[in-house]
Write a protein that holds these residues in place. Sequence first.
Motif, mmCIF file in Angstrom:
data_model
loop_
_atom_site.group_PDB
_atom_site.id
_atom_site.type_symbol
_atom_site.label_atom_id
_atom_site.label_comp_id
_atom_site.label_asym_id
_atom_site.label_seq_id
_atom_site.Cartn_x
_atom_site.Cartn_y
_atom_site.Cartn_z
ATOM 1 N N MET A 1 0.943 -1.751 -0.304
ATOM 2 C CA MET A 1 -0.192 -0.097 -0.205
ATOM 3 C C MET A 1 0.451 1.263 0.051
ATOM 4 S SD MET A 1 -3.312 1.239 -0.050
ATOM 5 C CE MET A 1 -4.701 1.312 0.190
ATOM 6 N N ALA A 2 2.139 1.085 0.955
ATOM 7 C CA ALA A 2 3.039 2.362 0.718
ATOM 8 C C ALA A 2 3.365 2.656 0.161
ATOM 9 C CB ALA A 2 3.729 2.391 2.086
ATOM 10 N N GLN A 3 4.034 1.381 -0.913
ATOM 11 C CA GLN A 3 4.356 1.519 -2.655
ATOM 12 C C GLN A 3 3.247 2.073 -3.861
ATOM 13 O OE1 GLN A 3 4.925 -1.535 -5.358
ATOM 14 N NE2 GLN A 3 6.424 -0.973 -6.561
ATOM 15 N N PHE A 4 2.264 1.964 -3.458
ATOM 16 C CA PHE A 4 0.867 2.394 -3.971
ATOM 17 C C PHE A 4 0.723 4.379 -4.325
ATOM 18 C CE2 PHE A 4 -3.923 2.887 -4.655
ATOM 19 C CZ PHE A 4 -3.861 2.894 -6.063
ATOM 20 N N ILE A 5 0.639 4.576 -2.386
ATOM 21 C CA ILE A 5 0.795 6.042 -2.678
ATOM 22 C C ILE A 5 1.563 6.853 -2.744
ATOM 23 C CG2 ILE A 5 0.074 7.588 -0.269
ATOM 24 C CD1 ILE A 5 -1.134 5.479 1.202
ATOM 25 N N ALA A 6 2.538 5.955 -2.746
ATOM 26 C CA ALA A 6 3.919 6.942 -2.906
ATOM 27 C C ALA A 6 3.724 7.007 -4.553
ATOM 28 C CB ALA A 6 5.418 5.546 -2.645
ATOM 29 N N ARG A 7 3.992 5.678 -4.471
ATOM 30 C CA ARG A 7 3.546 6.304 -7.051
ATOM 31 C C ARG A 7 2.287 7.207 -7.189
ATOM 32 N NH1 ARG A 7 4.114 0.210 -9.057
ATOM 33 N NH2 ARG A 7 6.447 -0.404 -9.885
ATOM 34 N N ILE A 8 0.676 6.835 -6.579
ATOM 35 C CA ILE A 8 0.277 8.175 -6.659
ATOM 36 C C ILE A 8 0.946 9.862 -6.185
ATOM 37 C CG2 ILE A 8 -1.810 9.632 -6.250
ATOM 38 C CD1 ILE A 8 -3.025 6.703 -5.317
ATOM 39 N N ILE A 9 1.662 10.056 -5.455
ATOM 40 C CA ILE A 9 2.485 11.360 -5.397
ATOM 41 C C ILE A 9 3.076 10.987 -6.078
ATOM 42 C CG2 ILE A 9 3.536 12.295 -3.440
ATOM 43 C CD1 ILE A 9 2.302 10.716 -1.031
ATOM 44 N N ARG A 10 4.421 10.804 -7.177
ATOM 45 C CA ARG A 10 5.504 10.754 -8.016
ATOM 46 C C ARG A 10 4.159 11.586 -9.454
ATOM 47 N NH1 ARG A 10 8.080 6.684 -8.669
ATOM 48 N NH2 ARG A 10 9.985 7.203 -9.718
ATOM 49 N N ALA A 11 3.215 10.735 -9.068
ATOM 50 C CA ALA A 11 2.605 10.884 -10.478
ATOM 51 C C ALA A 11 1.868 12.194 -10.159
ATOM 52 C CB ALA A 11 1.522 10.148 -11.044
ATOM 53 N N ALA A 12 0.897 12.406 -10.026
ATOM 54 C CA ALA A 12 0.801 13.852 -9.249
ATOM 55 C C ALA A 12 2.018 15.085 -9.327
ATOM 56 C CB ALA A 12 0.271 13.801 -7.900
#
Length: 174
Positions: A1-12
């Motif tokens: 889940m942490a990787q998923f959230i980190a990826r969302i932030i990086r995408a934004a």
Amino acid sequence: MAQFIARIIRAAKLEPRLYDEVKSDTDATWQGVGVVLLSSLAAGIGSSRHTGLGGLVVGGLVALIAWYFWAFLTYLIGAKLFPMSQTSVSHREVWRTLGFASAPGVLRVFGAAPGCTGAAFLVAAVWMLIAAVIAVRQAWDYTSTVRALGVCLPGWFVHVFLLLFLLLLLGQGE
């Protein structure tokens, strides 16, 4: 889940390397779908201020359908109609990269605030276009940002038209 959230932030944050990363990570397909679903849910919430649960459902579905048309047109234009010699992209790679490019769409949730619907949707739409251009340029190995913009823009217009139609239909075009 942490990787998923980190990826969302990086995408934004519009990190170009993220799109290279998720293009080749087959495990990220469901993450990309998850981002699209979160973005669509945010659109439903943002457009449902006066319409309740029905508006939430309709708004989320319209946003999801609008994103699908955008991704499909982008794939068709960039990979099939006007590919470059180095362009090699599959449907799943498109879903992953453009799925993450929809991360700024989560901002549409702020459309639920009085007087903010139009602004929230406009900011999210432009930010998503910028993210999509970066995603297409990076993940599809394009050498030109202008080419990536040309590939993304037709589908983006369809996306925006469908969302504007939704806002007008629900009587919330502010």
